[in-house]
Scaffold this active site. Structure first.
Site, mmCIF file in Angstrom:
data_model
loop_
_atom_site.group_PDB
_atom_site.id
_atom_site.type_symbol
_atom_site.label_atom_id
_atom_site.label_comp_id
_atom_site.label_asym_id
_atom_site.label_seq_id
_atom_site.Cartn_x
_atom_site.Cartn_y
_atom_site.Cartn_z
ATOM 1 N N HIS A 214 -8.237 14.400 1.084
ATOM 2 C CA HIS A 214 -8.133 12.943 1.173
ATOM 3 C C HIS A 214 -9.518 12.368 0.883
ATOM 4 O O HIS A 214 -10.406 12.426 1.736
ATOM 5 C CB HIS A 214 -7.650 12.591 2.587
ATOM 6 C CG HIS A 214 -7.538 11.131 2.883
ATOM 7 N ND1 HIS A 214 -6.323 10.489 3.035
ATOM 8 C CD2 HIS A 214 -8.478 10.178 3.083
ATOM 9 C CE1 HIS A 214 -6.523 9.209 3.315
ATOM 10 N NE2 HIS A 214 -7.815 8.987 3.350
ATOM 11 N N HIS A 216 -12.259 9.327 -0.514
ATOM 12 C CA HIS A 216 -12.550 7.905 -0.731
ATOM 13 C C HIS A 216 -13.565 7.793 -1.867
ATOM 14 O O HIS A 216 -14.408 8.668 -2.032
ATOM 15 C CB HIS A 216 -13.115 7.278 0.547
ATOM 16 C CG HIS A 216 -12.056 6.934 1.543
ATOM 17 N ND1 HIS A 216 -11.985 5.724 2.179
ATOM 18 C CD2 HIS A 216 -11.001 7.648 1.997
ATOM 19 C CE1 HIS A 216 -10.944 5.708 2.996
ATOM 20 N NE2 HIS A 216 -10.335 6.867 2.908
ATOM 21 N N CYS A 247 -12.106 2.094 5.648
ATOM 22 C CA CYS A 247 -12.271 2.380 7.076
ATOM 23 C C CYS A 247 -13.011 1.223 7.731
ATOM 24 O O CYS A 247 -14.162 0.970 7.405
ATOM 25 C CB CYS A 247 -13.047 3.672 7.267
ATOM 26 S SG CYS A 247 -13.415 4.012 8.997
#
Lengths: 325, 325
Positions: A214, A216, A247
């Site tokens: 995952h 970013h 986030c």
């Protein structure tokens, strides 16, 4: 001549998991209507995703953007072959999720003590104890259990996280028999050589467990990191339509890796993502209207690589000036 | 376990060439004052670049943004070890450049007939003939000659460019004894496996010629492409402070690969770029004020990977809520 990237790719399956309706929408200030969420998930179901993280069974007070989790799960069309997963923070959330017949629950904690306290307001050991109860509640129901570990490539407050620390948290959950792990680069601190090393070790230690990465794109490295993960044997990625998400506890940390940018690159390289890119771009094109702002997708703006432009009309004129300068 | 990226990087020198004051500024609608250009180039000279493309000796009518090329070249401070290069379209431009004591001239043509006609308003053969005259005018002066080939990874009007076509154009220039080539992904159509293949072939065919790769981040792949090029033996890259620049003839095609994003990634991986990243980020931070708009740099926005954030104050409070939901 080195052609490692070419050679490795041909037809190899890479599994893409869409997270925009959970990880993306939970960061939106405006509430997305349930009808729109359902329509989007139904569209995404036809795009060829291996998994869709549809929503989150957290407290409606904590995350009002996803307060309609039950309605969403009851109303979406379930497409065969797509795993519908949901985020679950505790036993109460798990019970709500089980009542909606989800395929998988996704549990989250951070490998950084500071980030876990900032994000979940408890120590890592408290999180672990709570998630252990969730595993106990879900095990035996036929619903799969995935554990997402945050900040494994670095914490914005603590800096580097020791690789042994990450592997130990994975081992403690593995012992309980969870089905998969997601290694999360929560604030975009991962870099390719680090990714290749940690993924290689994780793949080696847990060869039979589903491993998802995952990323970013906070510092521009998400696509490079994905290729580094593939080089280490990873074949499964979270990504977010339009690059939606971020986030809230890490200033400047915006943007899950964009699904269409990731799929566009992998398909060009000869990987088989199973994704219908034109259908995906259609969905991405509606996203700015849905969330009320621009999204950081690059392929949405620029078009696919071979979406060609017409030759300028003046090229067909008889006279051309002989030089630019 | 595969650790090809880690193993290869340790201390290997990668040469970074800054193009913002030429490729970036020529796309700006507002004129950047000569004083500001000189101050920026002088700052960049202290950042550790191998080469700086300072300006362009094109017609002031064609590119008014760079109409002060002579003034810029006369007023900048020349730092030992930095190659100061300039774009030159024809013999007249070359004479102007030579009168300014440049270290290198950079000649440009496209490997796509349509793009060459759109960008330079003449056929590729006309361009070649013109550049041959430039080479004749410059050879023997001690000034180096680099040839930049546009659209080698694809043309926005024609699509894919045959690799043989690219290698043939390189060979015709190589026969004249030029010192280097830049392979330009003019509109961001390159993808990693393609990059690794073409770079591998170019490196093999021209082992003694300086080879530079020039990527655009139009479809998000620039950093991944840079790593693919390195895997094929390339050690030299153009990049643009703040990601400034683009191609006015290709709609949607914005953004040279951002220097600070590229350097940040390469240094984390253990490559030696020779660049002082804090000094570079200082320069990048002044860029939005200089050009009057935001720039697509990611590291400028998010900070370096280990620029840590303070723990939120509430973590020090005695009471913590036990759960998020």
């Amino acid at each position: 001549m080195a052609q490692q990237l070419n050679g490795a790719a041909r037809g190899k399956r890479i599994y893409i998991q869409e997270v925009a309706t959970r990880d993306g929408f939970q960061n939106e200030s405006a509430f997305i209507e349930t009808d729109d969420k359902v329509a989007l998930i139904d569209h995404l179901s036809d795009c060829g995703f291996a998994k869709i993280e549809a929503t989150s069974f957290t407290s409606p007070r904590a995350i009002p953007a996803l307060r309609d989790a039950e309605a969403v799960m009851h109303r979406i069309r379930r497409k065969a072959g797509v795993v519908y997963t949901v985020l679950v923070p505790n036993v109460r959330g798990a019970e709500r999720a089980l009542s909606c017949n989800v395929d998988e629950v996704n549990l989250v904690m951070s490998t950084s003590e500071s980030h876990n306290r900032a994000n979940l307001r408890m120590s890592r050991e408290q999180s672990f104890a709570q998630l252990k109860d969730v595993v106990a509640a879900v095990r035996g129901t036929g619903v799969a259990i995935n554990v997402s570990l945050s900040t494994v490539f670095g914490c914005p407050m603590e800096g580097d996280i020791d690789e042994a620390e990450v592997l130990c948290w994975m081992a403690r959950f593995a012992e309980m028999g969870v089905n998969g792990f997601t290694l999360c680069d929560t604030t975009g601190m991962a870099y390719p050589s680090q990714v290749e090393q940690l993924c290689g070790h994780a793949r080696h230690v847990f060869p039979h467990t589903e491993l998802t990465l995952h990323f970013h794109n906070t510092r521009g490295m998400a696509l490079a990191n994905a290729l580094a993960a593939i080089a280490a044997g990873i074949d499964r990625f979270d990504s977010s339509l339009g690059g939606l998400g971020g986030c809230p506890y890490a200033p400047g940390a915006t943007g899950n890796v964009c699904t269409e940018d990731l799929v566009h690159m992998l398909e060009l390289m000869g990987y088989d993502t199973g994704i219908d890119l034109p259908a995906l771009l259609q969905a991405a094109g509606r996203l700015p209207g849905l969330v009320g702002h621009d999204v950081p997708s690059q392929v949405l703006k620029a078009g696919r690589r071979l979406d060609l432009h017409a030759r300028p009309a003046y090229l067909d004129e008889a006279e051309r000036s002989k030089e630019l300068a």
